[in-house]
Design a protein around this motif. Structure first.
Motif, PDB file in Angstrom:
ATOM      1  N   THR A  28     -14.726  -3.436  27.897  1.00  0.00           N
ATOM      2  CA  THR A  28     -14.808  -1.781  27.875  1.00  0.00           C
ATOM      3  C   THR A  28     -15.628  -1.208  28.877  1.00  0.00           C
ATOM      4  OG1 THR A  28     -13.967  -1.863  25.436  1.00  0.00           O
ATOM      5  CG2 THR A  28     -15.103  -0.163  26.259  1.00  0.00           C
ATOM      6  N   ARG A  29     -16.839  -2.286  29.135  1.00  0.00           N
ATOM      7  CA  ARG A  29     -17.770  -1.536  30.175  1.00  0.00           C
ATOM      8  C   ARG A  29     -17.124  -1.705  31.433  1.00  0.00           C
ATOM      9  NH1 ARG A  29     -22.013  -5.056  29.841  1.00  0.00           N
ATOM     10  NH2 ARG A  29     -22.077  -6.112  31.994  1.00  0.00           N
ATOM     11  N   LEU A  30     -16.530  -2.871  31.817  1.00  0.00           N
ATOM     12  CA  LEU A  30     -15.785  -3.088  33.202  1.00  0.00           C
ATOM     13  C   LEU A  30     -14.707  -2.183  33.213  1.00  0.00           C
ATOM     14  CD1 LEU A  30     -15.643  -4.765  35.611  1.00  0.00           C
ATOM     15  CD2 LEU A  30     -14.327  -6.345  34.445  1.00  0.00           C
ATOM     16  N   GLU A  31     -13.996  -1.838  32.238  1.00  0.00           N
ATOM     17  CA  GLU A  31     -12.816  -0.719  32.570  1.00  0.00           C
ATOM     18  C   GLU A  31     -13.539   0.631  32.998  1.00  0.00           C
ATOM     19  OE1 GLU A  31     -10.519  -0.257  29.014  1.00  0.00           O
ATOM     20  OE2 GLU A  31      -9.368  -1.974  29.440  1.00  0.00           O
ATOM     21  N   LYS A  32     -14.430   0.884  32.528  1.00  0.00           N
ATOM     22  CA  LYS A  32     -15.223   2.142  32.696  1.00  0.00           C
ATOM     23  C   LYS A  32     -15.605   2.071  34.218  1.00  0.00           C
ATOM     24  CE  LYS A  32     -16.759   3.997  28.325  1.00  0.00           C
ATOM     25  NZ  LYS A  32     -18.032   4.541  27.476  1.00  0.00           N
ATOM     26  N   ALA A  33     -16.314   1.020  34.548  1.00  0.00           N
ATOM     27  CA  ALA A  33     -16.820   0.858  35.743  1.00  0.00           C
ATOM     28  C   ALA A  33     -15.653   0.756  36.853  1.00  0.00           C
ATOM     29  CB  ALA A  33     -17.806  -0.345  35.977  1.00  0.00           C
ATOM     30  N   LEU A  34     -14.705   0.426  36.756  1.00  0.00           N
ATOM     31  CA  LEU A  34     -13.467   0.499  37.657  1.00  0.00           C
ATOM     32  C   LEU A  34     -12.966   1.547  37.616  1.00  0.00           C
ATOM     33  CD1 LEU A  34     -11.784  -3.057  36.759  1.00  0.00           C
ATOM     34  CD2 LEU A  34     -12.990  -2.448  38.746  1.00  0.00           C
ATOM     35  N   ARG A  35     -12.766   2.414  36.535  1.00  0.00           N
ATOM     36  CA  ARG A  35     -12.242   3.718  36.663  1.00  0.00           C
ATOM     37  C   ARG A  35     -13.100   4.674  37.436  1.00  0.00           C
ATOM     38  NH1 ARG A  35     -10.100   3.299  30.253  1.00  0.00           N
ATOM     39  NH2 ARG A  35      -8.077   2.326  30.754  1.00  0.00           N
ATOM     40  N   ARG A  36     -14.471   4.443  37.382  1.00  0.00           N
ATOM     41  CA  ARG A  36     -15.267   5.216  38.343  1.00  0.00           C
ATOM     42  C   ARG A  36     -15.096   5.110  39.758  1.00  0.00           C
ATOM     43  NH1 ARG A  36     -18.918   4.482  33.836  1.00  0.00           N
ATOM     44  NH2 ARG A  36     -19.989   2.616  35.107  1.00  0.00           N
ATOM     45  N   VAL A  37     -14.561   4.037  39.976  1.00  0.00           N
ATOM     46  CA  VAL A  37     -14.348   3.867  41.639  1.00  0.00           C
ATOM     47  C   VAL A  37     -13.431   4.750  42.134  1.00  0.00           C
ATOM     48  CG1 VAL A  37     -13.511   2.053  43.237  1.00  0.00           C
ATOM     49  CG2 VAL A  37     -14.855   1.392  41.157  1.00  0.00           C
ATOM     50  N   HIS A  38     -13.643   5.258  43.343  1.00  0.00           N
ATOM     51  CA  HIS A  38     -12.909   6.390  43.901  1.00  0.00           C
ATOM     52  C   HIS A  38     -11.567   5.664  44.300  1.00  0.00           C
ATOM     53  CE1 HIS A  38     -11.981   9.716  46.256  1.00  0.00           C
ATOM     54  NE2 HIS A  38     -11.739   9.071  47.660  1.00  0.00           N
ATOM     55  N   GLY A  39     -10.457   6.408  43.987  1.00  0.00           N
ATOM     56  CA  GLY A  39      -9.214   5.901  44.134  1.00  0.00           C
ATOM     57  C   GLY A  39      -8.371   5.183  43.076  1.00  0.00           C
ATOM     58  N   VAL A  40      -9.057   4.510  42.020  1.00  0.00           N
ATOM     59  CA  VAL A  40      -8.839   4.008  41.221  1.00  0.00           C
ATOM     60  C   VAL A  40      -8.005   4.618  40.060  1.00  0.00           C
ATOM     61  CG1 VAL A  40      -9.164   2.572  39.151  1.00  0.00           C
ATOM     62  CG2 VAL A  40     -10.173   1.959  41.137  1.00  0.00           C
ATOM     63  N   ASP A  42      -5.809   3.804  37.311  1.00  0.00           N
ATOM     64  CA  ASP A  42      -5.914   3.133  35.933  1.00  0.00           C
ATOM     65  C   ASP A  42      -6.398   1.593  35.987  1.00  0.00           C
ATOM     66  OD1 ASP A  42      -5.801   3.268  33.391  1.00  0.00           O
ATOM     67  OD2 ASP A  42      -3.730   2.242  33.196  1.00  0.00           O
ATOM     68  N   ALA A  43      -7.106   1.392  35.135  1.00  0.00           N
ATOM     69  CA  ALA A  43      -7.749   0.025  34.926  1.00  0.00           C
ATOM     70  C   ALA A  43      -7.635  -0.524  33.416  1.00  0.00           C
ATOM     71  CB  ALA A  43      -9.098  -0.172  35.348  1.00  0.00           C
ATOM     72  N   ASN A  44      -7.151  -1.804  33.256  1.00  0.00           N
ATOM     73  CA  ASN A  44      -7.167  -2.193  31.827  1.00  0.00           C
ATOM     74  C   ASN A  44      -7.530  -3.671  31.964  1.00  0.00           C
ATOM     75  OD1 ASN A  44      -5.801  -0.314  29.997  1.00  0.00           O
ATOM     76  ND2 ASN A  44      -4.247  -0.449  31.637  1.00  0.00           N
ATOM     77  N   VAL A  45      -8.639  -3.962  31.210  1.00  0.00           N
ATOM     78  CA  VAL A  45      -9.333  -5.242  31.269  1.00  0.00           C
ATOM     79  C   VAL A  45      -9.015  -5.998  29.875  1.00  0.00           C
ATOM     80  CG1 VAL A  45     -11.458  -6.528  31.499  1.00  0.00           C
ATOM     81  CG2 VAL A  45     -10.997  -4.331  32.564  1.00  0.00           C
TER      82      VAL A  45
END
Length: 504
Positions: A28-40, A42-45
């Protein structure tokens, strides 16, 4: 198995292998970190598969940027290595040109071309690109990458991956055994102490407090270092996971025992809780070991599906000669000859011959199906007694079997609605448990239970409330279910369908 690909103009998709996750809260934490990246977008971990599926705008971020975001969140992206021969180079400038072409490919972190050996060695972010894409880049640069060993290369890579998994499993087992051996004397002492208190008699074994310290310390700080690292990464990212609970509980028990030992000396005999911290770490390691074994056994179904694909095809040229080519080299429109007993290498249309094909892998039908001129055939089916000539229509990633494999992969990597609910619960689970443990300590302490009883009660809350079962049970059930179904010829296109299947 999946690679980064541009699905729409300007849009990219990456399927990255993630290392270092310890529980559902990490995912869950990694999903949030990835979704904060500019240009992402969607992200599902997926914690059980240890993979991250990411959709992103290709003009705003790239795979190295995503890998950096994963590293900042406290995890690592796995890497793959490819090595293949190159023809047509005449000087060092050629080698440099090929290196530049390879380094421009998505996910390539390192590329070295040896002119003398005429060979390229490429390191790629796992899921970044494949051997065929690298070979195409070499072709565009004006040279030829010989991927005649592509199948062997893939088999070697799979074998290396399985070997690494087995080595990791053996290492985890060795650490577990060492932890258990150091913990065993503390457990024996605790059991005999309980027997005496319960009136069962027998001889009580009493270890020296300093020996208890010597046994518990390596378990707490050497063997248990992985939990401290995981907890630090979580707290650094203002989050909580299972490691935080384990570290807080065991450190409290260990620290209180050290305090008693330093103030009372040998008089602290029988009042220490070193066995509690050591047993907790050992039991959590046992759970982790069993968890690792379960996760490593869930990809067998996809491997079995991949084994259905022949590695080569017999292609007939215009002059009537036949050449055996790798599947990757067969082009749409080519005439493929399939002898009796062989598997059909490509999807296509029969242009000559009559035979019966076993298509059970696609239809589940146990009886062979007659095929004659004009009928379609599916790659992976088994030819019967006749010789067939087939015009290839769908090859490589466009074949029916490749699409089936992608469906099974996507179903295993996806998240069912119930799993999204579990992820939301896991996100608030750790802080909730810490609050409950604090209230438990305060309740016991201020109602006259004393510091020792209050500490034991609080530690019990911390270590019992492990969210691993919550975060792992659902994705593991999905992987196991879709894998078992695939082995039985039942294909599940997405996890939502799986969740609704009980209503059928």
């Amino acid at each position: 198995m999946s690679t980064a690909a541009i699905s729409k103009p300007g849009l990219g998709h990456a399927d990255l292998a993630i290392e270092g996750m310890t529980c559902g809260a990490c995912a869950t934490r990694l999903e949030k970190a990835l979704r904060r990246v500019h240009g992402v977008r969607d992200a599902n971990v997926n914690f059980a598969l240890e993979r991250a599926a990411i959709d992103f705008a290709a003009d705003q971020t790239d795979l190295p940027g995503l890998a950096d975001a994963v590293a900042r969140a406290g995890f690592q992206v796995g890497h793959e290595h490819f090595s293949f021969p190159i023809e047509g180079m005449t000087c060092s400038a050629c080698a440099t040109r090929v290196e530049k072409a390879l380094r421009r490919q998505p996910g390539v972190t390192e590329a070295n071309v040896n002119l003398a050996l005429e060979r390229a060695d490429v390191q790629v972010v796992s899921g970044g690109t494949g051997l065929e894409a690298l070979a195409a880049a070499v072709e565009r640069a004006g040279y030829h990458a010989r991927i005649v060993s592509a199948a062997e290369e893939q088999a070697r890579a799979d074998e290396e991956h399985r070997a690494r998994e087995q080595a990791s499993l053996r290492r985890e087992l060795l650490i577990l055994i060492v932890s258990a051996l150091l913990t065993l004397p503390l457990v024996v002492q605790m059991i005999t102490h309980f027997q005496m208190l319960a009136g069962f008699g027998g001889r009580m074994i009493s270890l020296s407090p300093w020996l208890e310290l010597m046994l518990a310390t390596p378990v707490q700080f050497v063997i248990g270092a992985r939990f401290y690292r995981g907890a630090w990464n979580a707290l650094k990212n203002r989050s909580g996971n299972m490691d935080v609970l384990v570290v807080m509980g065991t450190s409290a028990a260990y620290g209180y025992s050290v305090y008693l030992l330093s103030t009372l000396g040998d008089a602290a005999r029988g009042q220490l809780y070193f066995e509690a911290s050591a047993v907790i770490i050992t039991l959590v390691l046992l759970g982790k070991f069993m968890e690792s074994r379960a996760k490593r056994g869930t990809t067998a179904a996809i491997r079995q599906l991949m084994d259905l694909r022949p590695e080569t095809a017999r292609v007939r040229a215009a002059d009537g000669s036949e050449t055996e080519l790798l599947i990757a080299e067969v082009r749409s429109g080519a005439i493929v000859v399939i002898r009796p007993g062989e598997r059909v290498p490509v999807d296509g249309e029969v242009v000559a011959g009559t035979s019966e094909l076993d298509e059970a892998l696609i239809t589940g039908e146990s009886l062979p199906v007659e095929k004659t001129e004009g009928d379609s055939v599916t790659g992976g089916a088994i030819n019967g007694t006749g010789l067939l000539e087939v015009r290839a229509t769908n090859v490589g990633e466009d074949s029916t079997l490749a699409r089936i494999i992608r469906l099974v992969e996507n179903a295993q990597a996806g998240k069912a609605p119930v799993q999204r609910l579990v992820d939301r619960i896991s996100e608030i689970f750790v802080p909730t448990v810490v609050v409950i443990a604090s209230l438990t300590f305060a309740g016991w302490y201020f109602t006259g239970g004393g510091f020792e009883s209050a500490l034991v009660a609080a530690v019990s809350v911390l270590v019992i409330a492990c969210p691993c079962a919550l975060g792992l049970a659902t994705p593991t059930a999905i992987m196991t279910g879709t894998g078992a179904a695939a082995r039985s010829g039942i294909l599940i296109k997405d996890v939502e369908s799986l969740e609704r299947a009980h209503r059928l």
